[in-house]
Design an enzyme around this catalytic site. Sequence first.
Site, PDB file in Angstrom:
ATOM      1  N   HIS A 125     -31.006  17.383  17.584  1.00 47.22           N
ATOM      2  CA  HIS A 125     -30.487  15.822  17.789  1.00 47.22           C
ATOM      3  C   HIS A 125     -31.456  14.905  17.368  1.00 47.22           C
ATOM      4  O   HIS A 125     -30.716  13.563  17.175  1.00 47.22           O
ATOM      5  CB  HIS A 125     -29.785  15.767  19.194  1.00 47.22           C
ATOM      6  CG  HIS A 125     -28.576  16.688  19.293  1.00 47.22           C
ATOM      7  ND1 HIS A 125     -27.576  16.282  19.634  1.00 47.22           N
ATOM      8  CD2 HIS A 125     -28.508  17.978  19.589  1.00 47.22           C
ATOM      9  CE1 HIS A 125     -26.679  17.143  19.763  1.00 47.22           C
ATOM     10  NE2 HIS A 125     -27.304  18.243  19.717  1.00 47.22           N
ATOM     11  N   ASP A 151     -34.161   6.987  15.169  1.00 46.48           N
ATOM     12  CA  ASP A 151     -33.209   7.781  15.614  1.00 46.48           C
ATOM     13  C   ASP A 151     -32.551   8.802  14.937  1.00 46.48           C
ATOM     14  O   ASP A 151     -32.614   8.727  13.656  1.00 46.48           O
ATOM     15  CB  ASP A 151     -32.186   6.769  16.152  1.00 46.48           C
ATOM     16  CG  ASP A 151     -31.479   6.956  17.538  1.00 46.48           C
ATOM     17  OD1 ASP A 151     -31.545   8.111  17.918  1.00 46.48           O
ATOM     18  OD2 ASP A 151     -31.155   5.851  17.949  1.00 46.48           O
TER      19      ASP A 151
HETATM   20  P1  ADP Z   1     -29.348   9.197  22.643  1.00 50.22           P
HETATM   21  O1  ADP Z   1     -28.742  10.378  22.399  1.00 50.22           O
HETATM   22  O2  ADP Z   1     -31.010   8.844  21.924  1.00 50.22           O
HETATM   23  O3  ADP Z   1     -29.348   8.597  24.063  1.00 50.22           O
HETATM   24  P2  ADP Z   1     -27.037   8.014  21.160  1.00 50.22           P
HETATM   25  O4  ADP Z   1     -26.714   6.587  20.713  1.00 50.22           O
HETATM   26  O5  ADP Z   1     -26.948   8.871  20.131  1.00 50.22           O
HETATM   27  O6  ADP Z   1     -28.609   7.951  21.901  1.00 50.22           O
HETATM   28  O7  ADP Z   1     -26.289   8.368  22.438  1.00 50.22           O
HETATM   29  C1  ADP Z   1     -25.871   7.794  23.529  1.00 50.22           C
HETATM   30  C2  ADP Z   1     -24.696   7.818  24.204  1.00 50.22           C
HETATM   31  O8  ADP Z   1     -24.768   7.465  25.499  1.00 50.22           O
HETATM   32  C3  ADP Z   1     -23.711   7.173  23.629  1.00 50.22           C
HETATM   33  O9  ADP Z   1     -22.288   7.768  23.788  1.00 50.22           O
HETATM   34  C4  ADP Z   1     -23.400   6.069  24.412  1.00 50.22           C
HETATM   35  O10 ADP Z   1     -22.347   5.184  24.738  1.00 50.22           O
HETATM   36  C5  ADP Z   1     -23.917   6.377  25.774  1.00 50.22           C
HETATM   37  N1  ADP Z   1     -25.051   5.411  26.487  1.00 50.22           N
HETATM   38  C6  ADP Z   1     -26.220   5.211  26.273  1.00 50.22           C
HETATM   39  N2  ADP Z   1     -26.700   3.991  26.713  1.00 50.22           N
HETATM   40  C7  ADP Z   1     -25.697   3.932  27.835  1.00 50.22           C
HETATM   41  C8  ADP Z   1     -25.806   2.916  28.921  1.00 50.22           C
HETATM   42  N3  ADP Z   1     -26.581   2.190  29.499  1.00 50.22           N
HETATM   43  N4  ADP Z   1     -24.503   3.057  29.652  1.00 50.22           N
HETATM   44  C9  ADP Z   1     -23.447   3.649  29.283  1.00 50.22           C
HETATM   45  N5  ADP Z   1     -23.532   4.563  28.196  1.00 50.22           N
HETATM   46  C10 ADP Z   1     -24.756   4.700  27.436  1.00 50.22           C
HETATM   47  O1  F6P Z   2     -29.932  13.016  22.217  1.00 47.48           O
HETATM   48  C1  F6P Z   2     -31.055  12.934  22.310  1.00 47.48           C
HETATM   49  C2  F6P Z   2     -31.549  13.428  23.926  1.00 47.48           C
HETATM   50  O2  F6P Z   2     -32.832  13.704  23.916  1.00 47.48           O
HETATM   51  C3  F6P Z   2     -30.702  14.666  24.223  1.00 47.48           C
HETATM   52  O3  F6P Z   2     -31.333  15.649  23.856  1.00 47.48           O
HETATM   53  C4  F6P Z   2     -30.645  14.204  25.782  1.00 47.48           C
HETATM   54  O4  F6P Z   2     -29.805  14.901  26.471  1.00 47.48           O
HETATM   55  C5  F6P Z   2     -30.368  12.846  25.725  1.00 47.48           C
HETATM   56  O5  F6P Z   2     -31.182  12.256  24.666  1.00 47.48           O
HETATM   57  C6  F6P Z   2     -30.948  12.082  27.147  1.00 47.48           C
HETATM   58  O6  F6P Z   2     -32.220  12.573  27.499  1.00 47.48           O
HETATM   59  P1  F6P Z   2     -32.553  13.203  28.694  1.00 47.48           P
HETATM   60  O7  F6P Z   2     -31.752  14.557  28.802  1.00 47.48           O
HETATM   61  O8  F6P Z   2     -33.894  13.658  28.423  1.00 47.48           O
HETATM   62  O9  F6P Z   2     -32.045  12.439  29.916  1.00 47.48           O
END
Ligand code: ADP
Ligand code: F6P
Length: 459
Positions: A156, A364
């Site tokens: 991911h 990202d």
């Molecule tokens: P990552 O996997 O690195 O966290 P992504 O943008 O691919 O980043 O996915 C983040 C997911 O988590 C999205 O579905 C987003 O809506 C949710 N998310 C991230 N931050 C928040 C937050 N502060 N509050 C609610 N949902 C969140």
């Molecule tokens: O999508 C990237 C990622 O590292 C996932 O593998 C993971 O579940 C998510 O972000 C949140 O991080 P964590 O599992 O360390 O809370």
Amino acid sequence: MSRLVVVSNRVADPRRVAAGGLAVALGEALSSSGGLWFGWSGTVVERGAPDGQLHVQRAGNVTLATVDLGHDDHAAYYRGYANGVLWPVFHYRLDLANFDPGYIDGYRRVNRLFAHKLMPLLRPDDVIWVHDYHLIPLAAELRAMGCQQRIGFFLHTPLAPPLILAAIPGHEWLMRALFAYDLVGLQSQADMNHLARYLVTEAGAEQLGEGRFGAFNRQLRAAAFPIGIDVDGFIELGRGKEATETRANLREQYARRQLLVGVDRLDYSKGLPQRFRAFRTLLERYPENRHSATLIQVAAPSREDVDAYGDIRRELEGLCGAINGDFGDLDWMPIRYIHRTVARKRVPGLFAASRVALVTPLRDGMNLVAKEYIAAQDPADPGVLVLSRFAGAAEQLTEALLVNPYDTQATAEAIERALRMPLDERRLRHGRLLEEIRRHDVHWWRERFLSALSEGGPG
Ligand code: ADP
Ligand code: F6P
């Protein structure tokens, strides 16, 4: 039909709220077919207490099987090797990596423990899909125990260029472990190019054709499978009570103002300090935005026991305080900074109320927030996505305003352009973006990966 077995470190009840792209996407992908989701329980047991306890529960049509981790294993595997070594290196941040030689043993131990706990739960015709950097050696451990089922792996995160990967002590062992999989999936073509170059130049692999590599007496297939969102599901969520209420409240509160939004985990890869600086530059260079443009930044707490995450939090709070102190007034604060997870049901409402989304990571894998923002917009009067060219999503979302987040001036100019963009242009861009996220949604991603996994012969 084969049963789908998903394995990931983080397991979430697909019926509950989660922050993090993996939990959200897998919850959505699994709930359509049902199956088994295996991983860490989220519990760390104290030293001396028994670890490795398996918990099995039903969540709709999905069985969740999770394992407790011991204190030292968790520290070395999750905080140490996964988030202190692989996460920063895969995001090109060698400066933040901590190559403590003790971590790798914990990483191996937990992967072996997962294999031992998973093996008795497997059926002969299962298809196993392993996710993310925490579990790269899992297939090798399963194969060593005689597992014959098809096993796919999806990363991911981004994958860094070969010479950055080569800085990881023991990288040869780690990357060799990929050859125990039948198929490896990456988020973007850029990541795929890095893997291909790594395999040829560092692992001495022979390129056997498009996405096929031979080394260590095995063959590996690899390709880019950009992850998507459940577009219709997200639009439906936007019609719900909580989202409608959130949008209406914000619209009323900011009726005379322009709202900008950022929603992220509080992670150094997300470029949050750079985003705040660009917003400051916007207020300095385009003063007509003062008393008007308001940035709501939601930053969910994440991995707070890893040092680099405490540092980023302090930096962000300092920047936010300075900007609000320098520009804020009795009736207007430029930044509303919220260090919390917003309820998932409210997220589409927050996006719908915002004229501009700032999705500006330094690096990202994909970034699902960018896609969710597009899905949440009213096609008749859509907002504008300002997107980092260094997010995997930028390969697909070329109609967004693409920026280099390290370039504060240029990012501020792009924000200004987004705030002033005429309706015709907004509609045109949004229409194309929506088409793209519909074509490559989470269902497409799941089907494309699983059919590729079932097509190829064993490695
Ligand atoms: P990552 O996997 O690195 O966290 P992504 O943008 O691919 O980043 O996915 C983040 C997911 O988590 C999205 O579905 C987003 O809506 C949710 N998310 C991230 N931050 C928040 C937050 N502060 N509050 C609610 N949902 C969140
Ligand atoms: O999508 C990237 C990622 O590292 C996932 O593998 C993971 O579940 C998510 O972000 C949140 O991080 P964590 O599992 O360390 O809370």
